[in-house]
Design an enzyme around this catalytic site. Structure first.
Site, PDB file in Angstrom:
ATOM      1  N   ARG A 109     -19.859 -10.748  69.325  1.00 51.59           N
ATOM      2  CA  ARG A 109     -20.685 -10.573  69.050  1.00 51.59           C
ATOM      3  C   ARG A 109     -21.913 -10.126  70.132  1.00 51.59           C
ATOM      4  NH1 ARG A 109     -23.511 -14.900  69.727  1.00 51.59           N
ATOM      5  NH2 ARG A 109     -21.691 -16.056  69.041  1.00 51.59           N
ATOM      6  N   TYR A 133     -41.605   0.355  55.608  1.00 48.12           N
ATOM      7  CA  TYR A 133     -40.468  -0.044  54.278  1.00 48.12           C
ATOM      8  C   TYR A 133     -40.948  -1.627  53.932  1.00 48.12           C
ATOM      9  CZ  TYR A 133     -36.492  -2.136  52.830  1.00 48.12           C
ATOM     10  OH  TYR A 133     -35.363  -2.375  52.023  1.00 48.12           O
ATOM     11  N   ASP A 158     -39.903   3.126  63.698  1.00 52.41           N
ATOM     12  CA  ASP A 158     -38.700   3.085  62.898  1.00 52.41           C
ATOM     13  C   ASP A 158     -38.160   4.959  62.683  1.00 52.41           C
ATOM     14  OD1 ASP A 158     -36.936   3.562  60.765  1.00 52.41           O
ATOM     15  OD2 ASP A 158     -38.110   1.832  60.162  1.00 52.41           O
ATOM     16  N   LYS A 193     -28.860   4.929  56.398  1.00 52.87           N
ATOM     17  CA  LYS A 193     -29.548   6.323  55.826  1.00 52.87           C
ATOM     18  C   LYS A 193     -28.819   7.496  56.131  1.00 52.87           C
ATOM     19  CE  LYS A 193     -32.022   2.770  53.812  1.00 52.87           C
ATOM     20  NZ  LYS A 193     -31.884   1.628  54.457  1.00 52.87           N
TER      21      LYS A 193
HETATM   22  C1  LIG Z   1     -37.922   3.011  56.554  1.00 52.63           C
HETATM   23  C2  LIG Z   1     -36.399   1.726  56.737  1.00 52.63           C
HETATM   24  N1  LIG Z   1     -36.696   0.977  57.565  1.00 52.63           N
HETATM   25  C3  LIG Z   1     -36.059  -0.152  57.794  1.00 52.63           C
HETATM   26  C4  LIG Z   1     -35.037  -0.172  56.585  1.00 52.63           C
HETATM   27  C5  LIG Z   1     -34.421  -1.476  56.051  1.00 52.63           C
HETATM   28  O1  LIG Z   1     -32.758  -1.005  56.812  1.00 52.63           O
HETATM   29  P1  LIG Z   1     -31.628  -1.852  55.841  1.00 52.63           P
HETATM   30  O2  LIG Z   1     -31.531  -1.629  54.618  1.00 52.63           O
HETATM   31  O3  LIG Z   1     -30.100  -1.208  56.587  1.00 52.63           O
HETATM   32  O4  LIG Z   1     -31.525  -3.221  56.318  1.00 52.63           O
HETATM   33  C6  LIG Z   1     -34.853   0.974  55.223  1.00 52.63           C
HETATM   34  C7  LIG Z   1     -34.001   0.699  54.358  1.00 52.63           C
HETATM   35  O5  LIG Z   1     -34.589   0.832  53.325  1.00 52.63           O
HETATM   36  C8  LIG Z   1     -36.033   2.088  55.661  1.00 52.63           C
HETATM   37  O6  LIG Z   1     -36.336   2.891  54.700  1.00 52.63           O
END
Ligand SMILES: Cc1ncc(COP(=O)(O)O)c(C=O)c1O
Length: 395
Positions: free
Chosen positions: A58, A111, A183, A208
């Protein structure tokens, strides 16, 4: 290997990888929860930071560290922190840098769960927030307060594909003493490096494009400076959303082919977006590579390419979108994005269902919006698939 002088493709392949005792060509999976100390004194020294060496997974692990070094190198940052999911990364950033009476300014079309995390959960602990259209700098300036400690933008945003001027927002944030977090999931470090534009922290859902094979959920945070990393890592360690070594191995393997996958997916996306824009049953297409996109020029300035994400709306609205999604055969009807396979989904009832309808509409997420994550299939097959599905939609 020192990769700083190498090009992006060489760095994707070699960054972060260090020799092990056996000369392994790829980072091995150190699937262990704990690490033996050489002596009681050595254990105490590792805990005190006086001796090098791993302690407990961890806190850190060689397989995870290889991925962290690689992504930090690609993002031109000082250090990385891998997490169990993208939302794990979001939560670590929020919890480390926000608190009672602290104020967050964020993109309204982030998101869904990223927004819900503040509105429904951190607000209970006294965190203050404003979600605005960060592509409009006046809106950002208007909501900044003395208590604002973080500006958090997603660009291009999911799924509205709005583009925020990272350099301009960094200036606004820094003038008020706030940090800028970006992000970078939709672009990946291959297409956009926000730290070079003035951001302080960049993060990804590596689920992704970085992993790219739709077989792992994970996240990663990269800080511009070691000082910022030192504010984040203890929170990750104590909260516990660490990545697992096997997860890190798969993500690192995927990362090494990022440029090949993304170049091909992007070439497909350019063709599909143009084709959709000309289709008589399509009302609008949001793809940052199209000259019709309102922030096309800005996107092309701060990104190396428009990427592989398209959102579009049919003239028949939600009902027409449903017929389309139920009739595609090659694209998979599923959430997530950035994999080798093409995915289609409906944000208002799926990824962004946690937001109120008013907030969704203000963020450009209309009821009929369909999101299409373009994969690496033959583009003629993708267009034929969309074509036969659109034929079933009543005008
Ligand atoms: C732009 C974006 N940020 C964050 C996330 C969150 O990621 P995770 O699903 O890996 O927790 C997503 C998930 O679809 C996303 O599209």
């Amino acid at each position: 290997m020192d990769t700083k002088h190498l090009g992006i493709n060489s760095r994707l392949v070699h960054a972060g990888i260090v020799p092990d005792a056996y000369g392994s060509a790829v980072p091995p999976i150190y699937q262990t929860s704990t690490f033996a100390f050489e002596s009681a004194q050595n254990g105490a020294d590792r805990f005190a930071g006086a001796a090098a060496g791993y302690i407990y997974t961890r806190l850190g692990n060689p397989t995870i560290a290889a991925l962290e070094r690689a992504v930090a190198d690609l993002e031109h940052g000082a250090a990385g922190i891998a997490t169990s999911s993208g939302m794990g990364a979001v939560t670590v950033i929020y919890m480390a840098l926000l608190g009672q009476g602290k104020h967050l300014v964020s993109t309204d079309s982030v998101y869904g769960p990223t927004r819900v995390m503040v509105e429904k959960h951190l607000s209970r602990f006294g965190v203050l927030y404003d979600h605005v259209d960060t592509s409009d700098l006046d809106q950002v300036r208007r909501v900044m307060r003395p208590e604002t400690t973080m500006v958090f933008v997603e660009t291009p945003s999911n799924p509205a594909m709005r583009v925020t001027d990272v350099a301009a927002v960094a200036e606004i944030a820094h003038q008020k003493g706030a940090l800028l977090v970006v992000d970078n999931t939709f672009a990946s470090p291959y297409l956009q490096t926000p730290l070079d534009l003035g951001a302080d922290i960049v993060f990804h859902s590596v689920t992704k494009f970085i992993n790219g094979h739709a077989d792992v959920v994970g996240g990663i945070i990269v800080s511009k400076t070691i000082e910022i990393d030192r504010r984040l890592r203890p929170l990750m360690i104590n909260l516990g959303p660490n990545m697992d070594p096997h997860q890190a191995f798969l993500v690192h393997r995927g990362l090494r082919t990022l440029s090949l996958r993304l170049e091909r997916a992007q070439a497909n996306a350019k063709r599909v977006a143009k084709w959709l824009e000309e289709h008589p049953k399509v009302a609008s297409v949001a793809y940052v590579g199209l000259p019709s996109h309102p922030q096309h020029a800005l996107a092309m300035r701060q990104m190396k390419g428009p990427g592989a994400m398209i959102s579009f709306e049919l003239k028949g609205g939600l009902e027409a979108g449903r017929v389309l999604m139920d009739n595609v055969r090659l694209a998979t009807l599923a959430v997530s994005l950035g994999g080798v396979e093409t995915l289609i989904q409906h944000p208002a009832s799926m990824t962004h269902a946690g937001m109120s309808r008013d907030a969704r509409l203000a963020a450009g997420i209309t009821d009929g919006l369909v999101r299409y994550s373009v994969g690496i299939e033959d583009v003629e097959d993708l267009i034929a698939d969309l074509g036969q599905a659109l034929d079933k939609v009543k005008q």
